[in-house]
Motif scaffolding. Structure first.
Motif, mmCIF file in Angstrom:
data_model
loop_
_atom_site.group_PDB
_atom_site.id
_atom_site.type_symbol
_atom_site.label_atom_id
_atom_site.label_comp_id
_atom_site.label_asym_id
_atom_site.label_seq_id
_atom_site.Cartn_x
_atom_site.Cartn_y
_atom_site.Cartn_z
ATOM 1 N N ASP A 1 -39.449 30.489 -19.963
ATOM 2 C CA ASP A 1 -39.407 31.911 -20.714
ATOM 3 C C ASP A 1 -39.776 32.455 -22.345
ATOM 4 O O ASP A 1 -38.476 32.622 -22.553
ATOM 5 N N GLU A 2 -40.935 32.801 -22.324
ATOM 6 C CA GLU A 2 -41.427 32.832 -24.221
ATOM 7 C C GLU A 2 -40.875 34.120 -24.417
ATOM 8 O O GLU A 2 -40.336 33.825 -25.839
ATOM 9 N N ALA A 3 -40.736 34.906 -23.263
ATOM 10 C CA ALA A 3 -40.069 36.375 -23.485
ATOM 11 C C ALA A 3 -38.805 36.438 -24.022
ATOM 12 O O ALA A 3 -38.120 36.769 -24.663
ATOM 13 N N PHE A 4 -38.043 36.214 -23.301
ATOM 14 C CA PHE A 4 -36.146 35.085 -23.187
ATOM 15 C C PHE A 4 -36.272 34.414 -23.832
ATOM 16 O O PHE A 4 -34.951 34.818 -25.014
ATOM 17 N N ILE A 5 -37.048 33.330 -24.835
ATOM 18 C CA ILE A 5 -36.961 32.857 -25.905
ATOM 19 C C ILE A 5 -37.023 33.202 -27.303
ATOM 20 O O ILE A 5 -36.152 33.156 -28.484
ATOM 21 N N THR A 6 -37.572 34.479 -27.300
ATOM 22 C CA THR A 6 -37.692 34.922 -28.270
ATOM 23 C C THR A 6 -36.811 35.954 -28.351
ATOM 24 O O THR A 6 -36.292 35.640 -29.823
ATOM 25 N N ALA A 7 -36.508 36.905 -27.380
ATOM 26 C CA ALA A 7 -35.101 37.450 -27.812
ATOM 27 C C ALA A 7 -33.628 36.572 -27.953
ATOM 28 O O ALA A 7 -33.431 37.329 -28.818
ATOM 29 N N PHE A 8 -33.641 35.623 -27.564
ATOM 30 C CA PHE A 8 -32.866 34.682 -27.857
ATOM 31 C C PHE A 8 -32.659 34.100 -29.181
ATOM 32 O O PHE A 8 -31.379 34.631 -29.857
ATOM 33 N N ARG A 9 -33.482 33.819 -30.231
ATOM 34 C CA ARG A 9 -33.891 32.694 -30.666
ATOM 35 C C ARG A 9 -34.288 34.359 -32.184
ATOM 36 O O ARG A 9 -32.968 34.090 -33.404
ATOM 37 N N LYS A 10 -34.185 35.383 -32.112
ATOM 38 C CA LYS A 10 -33.775 37.002 -32.782
ATOM 39 C C LYS A 10 -32.521 37.160 -32.354
ATOM 40 O O LYS A 10 -32.368 38.429 -33.411
ATOM 41 N N SER A 11 -31.874 37.683 -31.395
ATOM 42 C CA SER A 11 -31.150 38.511 -31.305
ATOM 43 C C SER A 11 -29.501 38.076 -32.075
ATOM 44 O O SER A 11 -29.705 37.007 -32.598
ATOM 45 N N SER A 12 -28.536 38.777 -31.704
ATOM 46 C CA SER A 12 -27.072 38.784 -33.243
ATOM 47 C C SER A 12 -26.378 38.635 -31.971
ATOM 48 O O SER A 12 -26.670 38.309 -30.851
ATOM 49 N N ALA A 13 -25.409 37.996 -32.020
ATOM 50 C CA ALA A 13 -24.615 37.632 -31.134
ATOM 51 C C ALA A 13 -23.307 39.088 -31.158
ATOM 52 O O ALA A 13 -22.901 38.897 -30.031
ATOM 53 N N ALA A 14 -23.440 39.992 -31.767
ATOM 54 C CA ALA A 14 -22.963 40.767 -32.052
ATOM 55 C C ALA A 14 -22.632 42.452 -32.835
ATOM 56 O O ALA A 14 -24.161 41.852 -33.832
ATOM 57 N N LYS A 15 -23.020 43.096 -32.653
ATOM 58 C CA LYS A 15 -23.061 43.834 -33.436
ATOM 59 C C LYS A 15 -22.158 44.147 -34.813
ATOM 60 O O LYS A 15 -22.832 44.499 -35.850
ATOM 61 N N THR A 16 -21.129 44.127 -34.652
ATOM 62 C CA THR A 16 -19.948 44.026 -35.886
ATOM 63 C C THR A 16 -19.042 43.060 -35.889
ATOM 64 O O THR A 16 -19.939 41.741 -35.097
ATOM 65 N N VAL A 17 -18.485 42.605 -35.700
ATOM 66 C CA VAL A 17 -17.123 41.855 -35.906
ATOM 67 C C VAL A 17 -17.746 40.134 -36.612
ATOM 68 O O VAL A 17 -17.875 39.519 -37.183
ATOM 69 N N HIS A 18 -19.019 39.264 -34.749
ATOM 70 C CA HIS A 18 -19.020 37.884 -35.906
ATOM 71 C C HIS A 18 -20.504 37.841 -35.593
ATOM 72 O O HIS A 18 -20.740 38.176 -34.575
ATOM 73 N N HIS A 19 -21.183 37.095 -36.741
ATOM 74 C CA HIS A 19 -22.579 36.437 -35.762
ATOM 75 C C HIS A 19 -23.135 37.614 -35.868
ATOM 76 O O HIS A 19 -24.116 37.758 -35.210
ATOM 77 N N GLY A 20 -23.493 38.694 -36.639
ATOM 78 C CA GLY A 20 -24.116 40.214 -36.416
ATOM 79 C C GLY A 20 -25.293 39.854 -37.306
ATOM 80 O O GLY A 20 -25.516 41.304 -37.776
ATOM 81 N N PHE A 21 -26.329 38.717 -36.911
ATOM 82 C CA PHE A 21 -27.833 38.593 -38.329
ATOM 83 C C PHE A 21 -28.142 38.430 -37.230
ATOM 84 O O PHE A 21 -28.483 37.645 -35.519
ATOM 85 N N ILE A 22 -29.837 38.170 -37.296
ATOM 86 C CA ILE A 22 -30.656 37.670 -37.214
ATOM 87 C C ILE A 22 -30.560 36.042 -36.801
ATOM 88 O O ILE A 22 -30.285 35.651 -37.668
ATOM 89 N N GLY A 23 -30.475 35.288 -35.883
ATOM 90 C CA GLY A 23 -30.144 34.307 -35.143
ATOM 91 C C GLY A 23 -28.976 33.740 -34.954
ATOM 92 O O GLY A 23 -28.149 33.419 -34.780
ATOM 93 N N GLY A 24 -28.209 35.416 -35.235
ATOM 94 C CA GLY A 24 -26.563 34.936 -34.704
ATOM 95 C C GLY A 24 -26.061 34.071 -33.200
ATOM 96 O O GLY A 24 -25.649 34.088 -33.155
ATOM 97 N N LEU A 25 -26.654 34.601 -32.213
ATOM 98 C CA LEU A 25 -26.547 34.896 -30.515
ATOM 99 C C LEU A 25 -27.346 33.064 -30.795
ATOM 100 O O LEU A 25 -25.899 32.250 -30.178
ATOM 101 N N LEU A 26 -28.000 32.039 -31.422
ATOM 102 C CA LEU A 26 -28.184 31.206 -31.632
ATOM 103 C C LEU A 26 -27.310 30.545 -31.926
ATOM 104 O O LEU A 26 -27.118 29.162 -31.577
ATOM 105 N N GLU A 27 -26.940 30.414 -33.173
ATOM 106 C CA GLU A 27 -25.674 30.151 -33.858
ATOM 107 C C GLU A 27 -24.430 29.961 -33.048
ATOM 108 O O GLU A 27 -24.056 28.954 -32.892
ATOM 109 N N HIS A 28 -24.183 31.357 -32.381
ATOM 110 C CA HIS A 28 -22.623 31.493 -32.001
ATOM 111 C C HIS A 28 -22.787 30.335 -29.980
ATOM 112 O O HIS A 28 -21.914 29.779 -30.101
#
Length: 315
Positions: A137-164
């Protein structure tokens, strides 16, 4: 360029920042002013434009880059910028990488490591489900790799979702070696998928804010739905296995008071909750210490509900 994390009261600034948010407001005396949130890759700062109709203030909107001249002050113990002039910048005047927070870890290397873990999954149904998301799923992969894991609190940066996600998965992998009772394939699949709903709950940077769907449903429910829908597309996917996987996602916040629709009912859900909570708190503390300029006691922190101490100088 003077980064926001380095601003101190008394500084004069003449630099370009991104306008994260701009709102018109009125003083108690009925005078209009602008309340603005300025952002660079190190964080955000509250700013005020007390004379919005003066000649030195250009028209600008959210996500515009503006050349700001002003003074740094302190209000209620927090840094604030008193903006005297603001000019909207044109493309080519700024480097976007200076204004959007990005993971300090290499995105390609993290994703490669995650795919390597997916390759170790033996259950054919769980492996197929993971491959459908993270390889096909290319669209999902792109979003997953660019997304943050939170608006604030923790991992609130590009790639944060992947890192977390990678950190939680590796913690769960360790749990499997320490506690043989755990079903490794189920737990690691749940760990990899536990926050995939955040690809739809939060918009991508520079906005990084809640979507309508995110506000109505939340990432936990959306993630469980995404996994359930994908599992139903896989022929003969065991019903009980799908339900266990969805349960782990629905219960990964552990308690109702923390937004968890379910409390953990199987040992894999308990392990996932512990790993998720561990990584979130360790990253939150890491980010907190990273913003400290003076060692020692830092005062009461609402998230940890205690007085925080920076011990870096004791090492």
């Amino acid at each position: 360029m003077k980064f926001i994390k380095d601003l101190t009261p008394g500084d004069r600034i003449a630099d370009i920042y991104m306008c994260k948010h701009k709102q018109s407001a009125t003083t108690k005396n009925g005078k209009e002013y602008y309340s603005v949130i300025l952002q660079d890759k190190t964080g955000t700062v509250d700013a005020k434009i007390w004379e919005p109709n003066s000649d030195g203030i250009d028209e600008f909107d959210d996500t515009d880059y503006i050349d700001v001249f002003g003074e740094v002050t302190s209000f209620n113990g927090a840094i604030q910028v008193n903006v005297k002039r603001a000019r909207k910048c044109h493309e080519g005047e700024y480097d976007p990488s200076l204004y959007l927070p990005v993971s300090s870890k290499d995105n390609d290397e993290m994703y490669k490591e995650l795919l390597g873990i997916i390759g170790t999954i033996k259950n054919p149904y769980l492996k197929k489900l993971l491959e459908e998301f993270f390889i096909q799923d290319e669209a999902f992969i792109t979003a997953f790799r660019k997304s943050s894991a939170a608006k604030t609190v923790h991992h609130g940066f590009i790639g944060g979702l992947l890192e977390h996600t990678l950190s939680v998965t590796k913690l769960c992998d360790y749990f499997c070696t320490a506690y043989p009772i755990l079903k490794r394939d189920l737990l690691l699949t749940a760990a990899i998928c536990h926050d995939i709903g955040k690809t739809r709950e939060l918009s991508l940077f520079p906005t990084n804010d809640y979507t309508d769907e995110g506000q109505f449903l939340g990432h936990i429910v959306m993630g469980a739905e995404m996994v359930g829908d994908k599992a139903k597309e896989i022929p003969d996917f065991p019903v009980l296995l799908r339900q266990e996987l969805q349960h782990c996602i629905l219960a990964h916040h552990g308690e109702y008071e923390y937004g968890s629709p379910k409390k953990p009912s199987i040992v894999e859900a308990v392990a996932l909750n512990l790993a998720d909570n561990t990584d979130a708190k360790m990253e939150t503390f890491t980010e907190l210490l990273g913003n400290i300029t003076t060692p020692g006691w830092q005062g009461y922190n609402k998230f940890f509900e205690t007085n925080i101490y920076d011990s870096k100088m004791d090492m």
